[in-house]
Design a protein around this motif. Sequence first.
Motif, mmCIF file in Angstrom:
data_model
loop_
_atom_site.group_PDB
_atom_site.id
_atom_site.type_symbol
_atom_site.label_atom_id
_atom_site.label_comp_id
_atom_site.label_asym_id
_atom_site.label_seq_id
_atom_site.Cartn_x
_atom_site.Cartn_y
_atom_site.Cartn_z
ATOM 1 N N VAL A 71 0.981 -1.031 0.173
ATOM 2 C CA VAL A 71 0.106 -0.006 0.165
ATOM 3 C C VAL A 71 0.842 1.263 0.074
ATOM 4 C CG1 VAL A 71 -1.614 1.441 1.150
ATOM 5 C CG2 VAL A 71 -2.042 -1.211 1.150
ATOM 6 N N VAL A 72 1.925 1.229 0.879
ATOM 7 C CA VAL A 72 2.810 2.523 1.156
ATOM 8 C C VAL A 72 3.401 2.724 -0.381
ATOM 9 C CG1 VAL A 72 4.637 3.367 1.981
ATOM 10 C CG2 VAL A 72 2.914 2.362 3.540
ATOM 11 N N ARG A 73 3.941 1.579 -0.787
ATOM 12 C CA ARG A 73 4.693 1.815 -2.088
ATOM 13 C C ARG A 73 3.797 2.380 -3.450
ATOM 14 N NH1 ARG A 73 8.886 -3.254 -0.938
ATOM 15 N NH2 ARG A 73 10.296 -2.096 0.427
ATOM 16 N N GLY A 74 2.591 1.864 -3.110
ATOM 17 C CA GLY A 74 1.570 2.194 -4.191
ATOM 18 C C GLY A 74 1.305 3.686 -4.115
ATOM 19 N N MET A 75 1.816 4.245 -2.863
ATOM 20 C CA MET A 75 1.544 5.491 -2.742
ATOM 21 C C MET A 75 2.991 6.460 -3.110
ATOM 22 S SD MET A 75 -0.298 5.702 1.030
ATOM 23 C CE MET A 75 -0.269 7.280 1.448
ATOM 24 N N ASN A 76 3.622 5.554 -3.794
ATOM 25 C CA ASN A 76 4.967 6.303 -4.051
ATOM 26 C C ASN A 76 5.757 6.763 -3.177
ATOM 27 O OD1 ASN A 76 4.464 5.521 -7.167
ATOM 28 N ND2 ASN A 76 3.025 7.355 -7.014
ATOM 29 N N VAL A 77 5.888 6.099 -1.814
ATOM 30 C CA VAL A 77 6.660 6.528 -0.781
ATOM 31 C C VAL A 77 7.509 5.277 -0.690
ATOM 32 C CG1 VAL A 77 6.738 7.172 1.711
ATOM 33 C CG2 VAL A 77 4.725 8.092 0.148
ATOM 34 N N ASP A 78 8.853 5.602 -0.581
ATOM 35 C CA ASP A 78 9.950 4.545 -0.649
ATOM 36 C C ASP A 78 10.227 4.553 1.154
ATOM 37 O OD1 ASP A 78 11.671 2.589 -0.951
ATOM 38 O OD2 ASP A 78 13.491 4.379 -1.463
ATOM 39 N N VAL A 79 9.863 3.394 1.640
ATOM 40 C CA VAL A 79 10.082 3.348 3.399
ATOM 41 C C VAL A 79 10.719 1.750 3.300
ATOM 42 C CG1 VAL A 79 8.473 4.723 3.799
ATOM 43 C CG2 VAL A 79 7.668 2.302 3.565
ATOM 44 N N LYS A 80 11.357 1.499 4.431
ATOM 45 C CA LYS A 80 11.719 0.156 5.125
ATOM 46 C C LYS A 80 10.812 0.169 6.281
ATOM 47 C CE LYS A 80 15.790 1.234 7.613
ATOM 48 N NZ LYS A 80 17.181 0.958 7.958
ATOM 49 N N VAL A 81 10.490 -1.053 6.795
ATOM 50 C CA VAL A 81 9.706 -1.615 7.767
ATOM 51 C C VAL A 81 10.706 -1.898 8.940
ATOM 52 C CG1 VAL A 81 7.778 -2.746 8.636
ATOM 53 C CG2 VAL A 81 7.781 -1.564 6.414
ATOM 54 N N GLU A 82 10.528 -1.509 10.002
ATOM 55 C CA GLU A 82 11.254 -2.289 11.046
ATOM 56 C C GLU A 82 9.954 -2.684 12.173
ATOM 57 O OE1 GLU A 82 13.892 0.161 13.382
ATOM 58 O OE2 GLU A 82 15.440 0.123 11.653
ATOM 59 N N LYS A 83 10.165 -3.976 12.580
ATOM 60 C CA LYS A 83 8.786 -4.548 13.409
ATOM 61 C C LYS A 83 9.310 -4.850 14.753
ATOM 62 C CE LYS A 83 8.703 -8.939 11.274
ATOM 63 N NZ LYS A 83 9.658 -8.710 10.106
ATOM 64 N N GLN A 84 8.516 -4.775 15.722
ATOM 65 C CA GLN A 84 8.804 -5.102 17.079
ATOM 66 C C GLN A 84 7.621 -5.940 17.533
ATOM 67 O OE1 GLN A 84 9.615 -1.860 19.765
ATOM 68 N NE2 GLN A 84 9.887 -3.103 21.529
ATOM 69 N N ILE A 85 7.945 -7.124 17.961
ATOM 70 C CA ILE A 85 6.748 -8.129 18.462
ATOM 71 C C ILE A 85 6.794 -8.289 19.990
ATOM 72 C CG2 ILE A 85 5.953 -10.411 18.207
ATOM 73 C CD1 ILE A 85 7.517 -10.315 15.301
ATOM 74 N N ASN A 86 5.946 -8.073 20.675
ATOM 75 C CA ASN A 86 5.913 -8.354 22.087
ATOM 76 C C ASN A 86 4.506 -8.999 22.429
ATOM 77 O OD1 ASN A 86 6.203 -8.107 24.732
ATOM 78 N ND2 ASN A 86 5.573 -5.921 25.000
ATOM 79 N N GLY A 87 4.861 -10.273 22.303
ATOM 80 C CA GLY A 87 3.556 -11.124 22.812
ATOM 81 C C GLY A 87 2.509 -10.880 21.419
ATOM 82 N N LYS A 88 1.370 -10.639 21.841
ATOM 83 C CA LYS A 88 0.311 -10.112 20.873
ATOM 84 C C LYS A 88 0.229 -8.843 20.405
ATOM 85 C CE LYS A 88 -1.044 -14.547 21.070
ATOM 86 N NZ LYS A 88 -1.139 -15.394 20.054
ATOM 87 N N GLU A 89 1.225 -8.145 20.599
ATOM 88 C CA GLU A 89 1.364 -6.642 20.297
ATOM 89 C C GLU A 89 2.461 -6.630 19.337
ATOM 90 O OE1 GLU A 89 1.810 -4.084 23.665
ATOM 91 O OE2 GLU A 89 -0.256 -4.630 24.338
ATOM 92 N N VAL A 90 2.182 -6.110 18.109
ATOM 93 C CA VAL A 90 3.006 -5.849 16.992
ATOM 94 C C VAL A 90 3.092 -4.589 16.582
ATOM 95 C CG1 VAL A 90 3.830 -6.865 14.635
ATOM 96 C CG2 VAL A 90 2.702 -8.133 16.058
ATOM 97 N N THR A 91 4.491 -3.846 16.314
ATOM 98 C CA THR A 91 4.484 -2.431 16.056
ATOM 99 C C THR A 91 5.243 -2.487 14.681
ATOM 100 O OG1 THR A 91 4.383 -1.538 18.167
ATOM 101 C CG2 THR A 91 5.189 -0.164 16.615
ATOM 102 N N PHE A 92 4.905 -1.892 13.613
ATOM 103 C CA PHE A 92 5.558 -1.695 12.425
ATOM 104 C C PHE A 92 5.887 -0.329 12.266
ATOM 105 C CE2 PHE A 92 2.538 -5.100 11.205
ATOM 106 C CZ PHE A 92 3.548 -6.118 10.884
ATOM 107 N N GLN A 93 6.985 0.100 12.424
ATOM 108 C CA GLN A 93 7.779 1.219 12.272
ATOM 109 C C GLN A 93 8.298 1.620 10.824
ATOM 110 O OE1 GLN A 93 8.180 4.963 13.348
ATOM 111 N NE2 GLN A 93 8.331 3.640 15.350
ATOM 112 N N LEU A 94 7.548 2.752 10.187
ATOM 113 C CA LEU A 94 8.018 2.914 8.739
ATOM 114 C C LEU A 94 9.032 4.135 8.862
ATOM 115 C CD1 LEU A 94 4.276 3.623 7.342
ATOM 116 C CD2 LEU A 94 5.648 1.423 7.357
ATOM 117 N N ILE A 95 10.143 3.721 8.201
ATOM 118 C CA ILE A 95 11.360 4.641 8.194
ATOM 119 C C ILE A 95 11.686 5.016 6.717
ATOM 120 C CG2 ILE A 95 13.940 4.911 8.644
ATOM 121 C CD1 ILE A 95 13.015 2.885 10.947
ATOM 122 N N GLY A 96 11.902 6.508 6.451
ATOM 123 C CA GLY A 96 12.200 6.875 5.043
ATOM 124 C C GLY A 96 11.783 8.312 4.926
#
Length: 205
Positions: A71-96
Amino acid sequence: MKSITAKGKTVEDAVIFALEQLHTTREKVDITVMDEGKKGLFGLFGNRLAVVEVTVKKCPIEEAENYLLSVVRGMNVDVKVEKQINGKEVTFQLIGEDIAVLIGKRGTTLNSLQYMTQLVANRYATSYLQITVDAGSYREKRKQILANLAMKVANQVLRTKKEVALEPMPSYERKVIHHVLSKNKQIQTYSAGSEPHRHIVIAPA
């Protein structure tokens, strides 16, 4: 989706062989027994091998990450994703660069990305996953803004003795307001309205 049909003297033998071929473990696959097999007379005549189909389950976190990136790349935004998993909680950090486009006014675009990514993740999850999508640490900055807003409005309510309705905001932002003011015994907070217009009301206790 990786899938393999395997045969063995028994169903268990067939499953073990399939797992070895797929380089995975039993809890990560779905197993369909196509034929339980048959042991012939004296174990010699009329034998029929067991047949199973073993399919690797889709990982909900991987599916969510792939969806978010597409979806993000479909918006023509170049990012990388860092993810953090803590049990059932997942965070996707968009960087770019140009991530302001992904945040939108007061986080509306980011909130939409988070909502859709969470739907995708939980389509494949066996138990509910709480997904957070962040960009440039916006969530933490927004949390501080909300905390300051909560204190400012609470002081106004105490001064005027009149309740104040805040603008609509998603549930996790409403939780920030509730939490910040939870220890103030002179103030009460409650949510009103229906999604997507649900909002917090801050009122005298």
